[in-house]
Write an enzyme that holds these catalytic residues in place. Structure first.
Site, PDB file in Angstrom:
ATOM      1  N   GLY A 212      17.913  61.726  94.920  1.00 55.21           N
ATOM      2  CA  GLY A 212      18.233  63.152  94.758  1.00 55.21           C
ATOM      3  C   GLY A 212      18.550  63.779  96.091  1.00 55.21           C
ATOM      4  O   GLY A 212      18.870  63.075  97.050  1.00 55.21           O
ATOM      5  N   ASN A 213      18.499  65.097  96.155  1.00 56.79           N
ATOM      6  CA  ASN A 213      18.705  65.778  97.439  1.00 56.79           C
ATOM      7  C   ASN A 213      17.937  67.094  97.441  1.00 56.79           C
ATOM      8  O   ASN A 213      17.256  67.413  96.479  1.00 56.79           O
ATOM      9  CB  ASN A 213      20.196  65.975  97.724  1.00 56.79           C
ATOM     10  CG  ASN A 213      20.861  66.807  96.657  1.00 56.79           C
ATOM     11  OD1 ASN A 213      20.536  67.964  96.476  1.00 56.79           O
ATOM     12  ND2 ASN A 213      21.793  66.182  95.920  1.00 56.79           N
ATOM     13  N   PHE A 214      18.060  67.846  98.540  1.00 59.19           N
ATOM     14  CA  PHE A 214      17.187  69.009  98.747  1.00 59.19           C
ATOM     15  C   PHE A 214      17.717  70.304  98.118  1.00 59.19           C
ATOM     16  O   PHE A 214      17.158  71.369  98.356  1.00 59.19           O
ATOM     17  CB  PHE A 214      16.980  69.234 100.248  1.00 59.19           C
ATOM     18  CG  PHE A 214      16.304  68.085 100.932  1.00 59.19           C
ATOM     19  CD1 PHE A 214      14.979  67.797 100.654  1.00 59.19           C
ATOM     20  CD2 PHE A 214      16.980  67.289 101.837  1.00 59.19           C
ATOM     21  CE1 PHE A 214      14.343  66.732 101.274  1.00 59.19           C
ATOM     22  CE2 PHE A 214      16.357  66.229 102.462  1.00 59.19           C
ATOM     23  CZ  PHE A 214      15.029  65.942 102.178  1.00 59.19           C
ATOM     24  N   ALA A 280      25.022  70.185  94.588  1.00 55.29           N
ATOM     25  CA  ALA A 280      24.998  69.072  95.536  1.00 55.29           C
ATOM     26  C   ALA A 280      24.903  67.799  94.693  1.00 55.29           C
ATOM     27  O   ALA A 280      23.811  67.376  94.298  1.00 55.29           O
ATOM     28  CB  ALA A 280      23.812  69.202  96.475  1.00 55.29           C
TER      29      ALA A 280
END
Ligand code: PMT
Length: 404
Positions: A212-214, A280
């Site tokens: 995943g990402n932030f 994102a």
């Protein structure tokens, strides 16, 4: 834009007060009527004579004028003004505002204000970073005060860091953006269909792990709210985030992976007048998702083969018809402008919103962002602002390009 607007310029006691003269001049030049209210400490940094000469009005500082006994009504001032901006706002003034400590004319006027209030904080880096200042800033934001975040740079102490008051030109841009937002009628986008992608995507490795990402979704959600407030019907396709939708005109579609977001977006975007790709999206996903949890104790660490995810913005860009406005984001770490322009072209978009992870307070998870809005023929650089205000700048740009 500012012609005839009534603005209260509050000045509190910090070195940056010298910049308030330039701010005042710019506001008056743009046609605003400005009433300066200065705190007793503010007068140690800039004289009322300079300020009254620039504003063409006596400067107010005390509750009474000493020689005539004339009472200055903070209530009347609050009713007169279309906007109040306090620049510089020192740590002490911010603390008093947050806690209702009405011991000077500026704070009593703030407490009576019916109009929108903005502050441009200025202080030393440690004072800005101190938990009590940050707590007070959060309180003011919750109270609806718009905070023009201080910039990074050399401070009066000669230390370098965050705490410099934003430059007067940029403060004027924020003020103009506020009036622009207010000028656009509630229903200015009535009947328009908008799709927004937001948040991260999760690419499963096994039932308990993912790539995943932030991304928090804050940017995309703020854009969705802004479009809905202007009358548009919004479909918000969002990855896993812990945010709630507020406006009833927003239809939320929650997805998890890039493939799920892709399927929803390519069906929805062609039917919309506007699409904004703020998500994102993970560029890669594991080729396979293990059906059971990969056990730690079983032999070597696993090697996960990744495969490419589809580019959602580019796929929708290929389907774009005349009259549709598609907006992408570019999240960059280097060579920002060139990369953003390349993405604008490659993905066949109309607007690219560039945010760089090199800018403090910009990008993932923060409540603020610092963006450059790029179109085929223009580049507009904005100062660090709340994501809510950035959303308004983006929607203004979209409205400028919509032809019907
Ligand atoms: O969610 P927040 O915490 O508020 O943070 C906001 C944000 C940083 C996520 C947002 O402002 C932002 O920059 N979003 C885009 C992040 C990104 O993936 O940038 P990119 O430069 O890699 O992608 C360029 C564009 O293509 C983006 O519009 C992206 O949504 C889109 N894209 C990218 C890859 C992919 N497979 N599909 C896409 O649609």
């Amino acid at each position: 834009m500012l012609k005839g607007k009534h603005i209260i310029l509050g000045i509190s006691g910090g070195i940056a007060a010298y910049k308030s003269a330039a701010l005042l001049r710019l506001l008056v030049k743009a046609g605003a009527e400005v009433q300066v209210i200065i705190t007793p400490n503010g007068k140690e940094f800039i004289t009322p004579v300079t300020l009254s000469a620039l504003s063409g009005k006596p400067v107010i500082s005390e509750f009474f004028t000493a020689n005539s006994g004339e009472w200055h009504s903070h209530v009347d001032l609050g009713l007169w003004a279309d906007l109040m901006i306090i620049a510089p706002a020192t740590a002490s003034t911010i603390a008093k505002m947050a806690n209702g400590v009405a011991d000077n004319m500026l704070i009593t006027t703030y407490l009576s204000a019916k109009e929108h209030v903005m502050i441009a904080p200025a202080m030393d880096l440690d004072m800005w970073a101190h938990p009590s200042t940050q707590r007070n800033i959060r309180t003011l934001e919750q109270d609806g005060v718009e905070v023009i975040s201080p910039a990074d740079g050399e401070l009066a102490s000669h230390l370098v860091g965050k705490g410099r008051m934003e430059e007067p030109e940029n403060i004027v841009k924020c003020i103009k953006a506020f009036f622009e937002r207010n000028n656009v009628s509630e229903a200015s986008l009535a009947g328009k269909k908008v799709m927004i992608t937001a948040g991260p995507t999760y690419e499963k490795i096994d039932p308990v792990r993912f790539i995943g990402n932030f991304s928090s979704g804050k940017m995309g959600f703020a854009i969705a709210e802004e479009f809905a407030q202007r009358g548009a019907d919004v479909t918000l396709v969002t990855g896993p985030v812990s945010l709630d939708v507020k406006h009833p005109r927003i239809k939320r579609i929650s997805i998890e992976s890039a493939l799920e977001m892709y399927e929803t977006a390519v069906q929805t975007a062609p039917e919309c007048d506007v699409a904004v790709f703020a998500a994102a999206v993970a560029d890669y996903r594991p080729e396979t998702c293990n059906q059971t949890k990969i056990k730690r104790e079983k032999g070597e660490a696993p090697v996960i083969k990744l495969v490419k995810n589809p580019d959602i913005a580019a796929a929708c860009g290929k389907l774009k018809k005349d009259g549709q406005i598609f907006v992408g984001f570019a999240l960059e770490t280097d060579n920002e402008l060139a990369n953003a322009r390349e993405k604008l072209d490659k993905k066949n978009l109309d607007i690219m919103v560039l945010n760089s992870l090199r800018d403090a307070g910009a990008g993932f998870a923060t409540d603020t962002n610092k963006v450059t809005i790029i179109t085929e023929n223009s580049e507009m650089q904005f100062p660090l602002k709340s994501k809510v205000c950035v959303a308004a700048d983006i929607v203004n740009t979209v409205q400028g390009l919509l032809t019907h």
